[in-house]
Design a protein around this motif. Structure first.
Motif, mmCIF file in Angstrom:
data_model
loop_
_atom_site.group_PDB
_atom_site.id
_atom_site.type_symbol
_atom_site.label_atom_id
_atom_site.label_comp_id
_atom_site.label_asym_id
_atom_site.label_seq_id
_atom_site.Cartn_x
_atom_site.Cartn_y
_atom_site.Cartn_z
ATOM 1 N N MET A 55 -24.647 7.776 -32.168
ATOM 2 C CA MET A 55 -25.495 9.268 -32.414
ATOM 3 C C MET A 55 -27.418 8.947 -32.784
ATOM 4 O O MET A 55 -27.705 9.256 -32.282
ATOM 5 N N ILE A 56 -26.903 8.032 -33.538
ATOM 6 C CA ILE A 56 -28.785 7.984 -34.291
ATOM 7 C C ILE A 56 -29.099 6.759 -33.167
ATOM 8 O O ILE A 56 -30.635 7.217 -33.013
ATOM 9 N N GLU A 57 -28.477 5.876 -32.250
ATOM 10 C CA GLU A 57 -29.421 4.679 -31.409
ATOM 11 C C GLU A 57 -29.741 6.215 -30.403
ATOM 12 O O GLU A 57 -31.139 6.049 -29.762
ATOM 13 N N LYS A 58 -29.068 6.980 -29.968
ATOM 14 C CA LYS A 58 -29.159 8.068 -28.586
ATOM 15 C C LYS A 58 -30.452 8.923 -29.784
ATOM 16 O O LYS A 58 -31.476 8.894 -28.892
ATOM 17 N N ARG A 59 -30.400 9.502 -30.861
ATOM 18 C CA ARG A 59 -31.336 10.623 -31.182
ATOM 19 C C ARG A 59 -32.781 9.513 -31.126
ATOM 20 O O ARG A 59 -33.637 10.010 -30.726
ATOM 21 N N GLN A 60 -32.624 8.440 -32.023
ATOM 22 C CA GLN A 60 -33.867 7.709 -31.916
ATOM 23 C C GLN A 60 -34.104 7.110 -30.536
ATOM 24 O O GLN A 60 -35.040 6.048 -30.776
ATOM 25 N N HIS A 61 -33.222 6.473 -29.779
ATOM 26 C CA HIS A 61 -34.032 6.234 -28.568
ATOM 27 C C HIS A 61 -34.113 5.258 -28.114
ATOM 28 O O HIS A 61 -35.027 3.632 -28.224
ATOM 29 N N VAL A 62 -33.050 4.763 -29.226
ATOM 30 C CA VAL A 62 -33.248 2.789 -29.267
ATOM 31 C C VAL A 62 -31.919 2.023 -28.611
ATOM 32 O O VAL A 62 -31.104 1.282 -28.633
ATOM 33 N N GLN A 63 -31.529 2.651 -27.565
ATOM 34 C CA GLN A 63 -30.363 2.349 -26.790
ATOM 35 C C GLN A 63 -30.328 1.128 -25.552
ATOM 36 O O GLN A 63 -31.870 0.909 -26.057
ATOM 37 N N SER A 64 -29.130 0.159 -25.783
ATOM 38 C CA SER A 64 -29.302 -0.598 -24.942
ATOM 39 C C SER A 64 -29.848 -0.214 -23.993
ATOM 40 O O SER A 64 -29.753 0.391 -23.493
ATOM 41 N N GLY A 66 -29.765 -0.477 -20.095
ATOM 42 C CA GLY A 66 -28.952 -0.301 -19.207
ATOM 43 C C GLY A 66 -27.404 0.941 -19.862
ATOM 44 O O GLY A 66 -27.465 1.448 -19.086
ATOM 45 N N LYS A 67 -27.984 1.113 -21.062
ATOM 46 C CA LYS A 67 -26.730 1.975 -21.224
ATOM 47 C C LYS A 67 -27.445 3.113 -21.436
ATOM 48 O O LYS A 67 -28.466 3.940 -22.078
ATOM 49 N N GLU A 68 -26.088 3.958 -20.444
ATOM 50 C CA GLU A 68 -26.660 5.797 -20.203
ATOM 51 C C GLU A 68 -26.035 7.099 -20.954
ATOM 52 O O GLU A 68 -25.818 8.071 -21.300
ATOM 53 N N ARG A 74 -16.665 0.707 -27.111
ATOM 54 C CA ARG A 74 -17.094 0.020 -28.214
ATOM 55 C C ARG A 74 -16.534 0.656 -29.027
ATOM 56 O O ARG A 74 -16.027 -0.694 -30.247
ATOM 57 N N THR A 75 -16.483 1.864 -29.190
ATOM 58 C CA THR A 75 -15.431 2.239 -30.320
ATOM 59 C C THR A 75 -14.080 2.014 -30.584
ATOM 60 O O THR A 75 -13.621 1.869 -31.701
#
Length: 114
Positions: A55-64, A66-68, A74-75
């Protein structure tokens, strides 16, 4: 305020009583089934941690790259790791540490008390 019978479930809206009930139940589970309880606890914590991380990755726009979308795989991997590896290994390790350091803890408390 009326007191509940020992072991009785707390009244609706009694947050303090509900928390005490949950903690006592957790303590009983640790006493009866330490390995299983540690494994389930680690699985829930690892899964929750991964959920929050995604959730933090998505909010901060730091996702891997190709991850959409949210990665349930993963969870699930984190939950499995927590259940089969971290829970048993760390539960055993911390139990050993507790036993190995008990002498020092009691000496330290005695020094503080005097």
């Amino acid at each position: 305020r009326a007191r509940a019978l020992p072991g009785a479930r707390p009244a609706v809206g009694d947050v303090e009583g509900a928390m005490a009930f949950v903690l006592k139940a957790y303590g009983r589970a640790l006493e009866k089934h330490r390995l299983l309880t540690n494994s389930v606890t680690a699985s829930v914590l690892y899964g929750s941690g991964d959920f929050l991380a995604q959730m933090i990755e998505k909010r901060q726009h730091v996702q891997s790259t190709g991850k959409e979308r949210y990665s349930y795989e993963r969870t699930a991997r984190m939950c499995v790791f927590g259940f089969f590896a971290a829970g048993p290994i760390l539960g055993t390790w911390y139990g050993l540490l507790h036993r190995m350091t008990s002498t020092y803890r009691y000496k330290y408390v005695a020094l503080q008390s005097s």
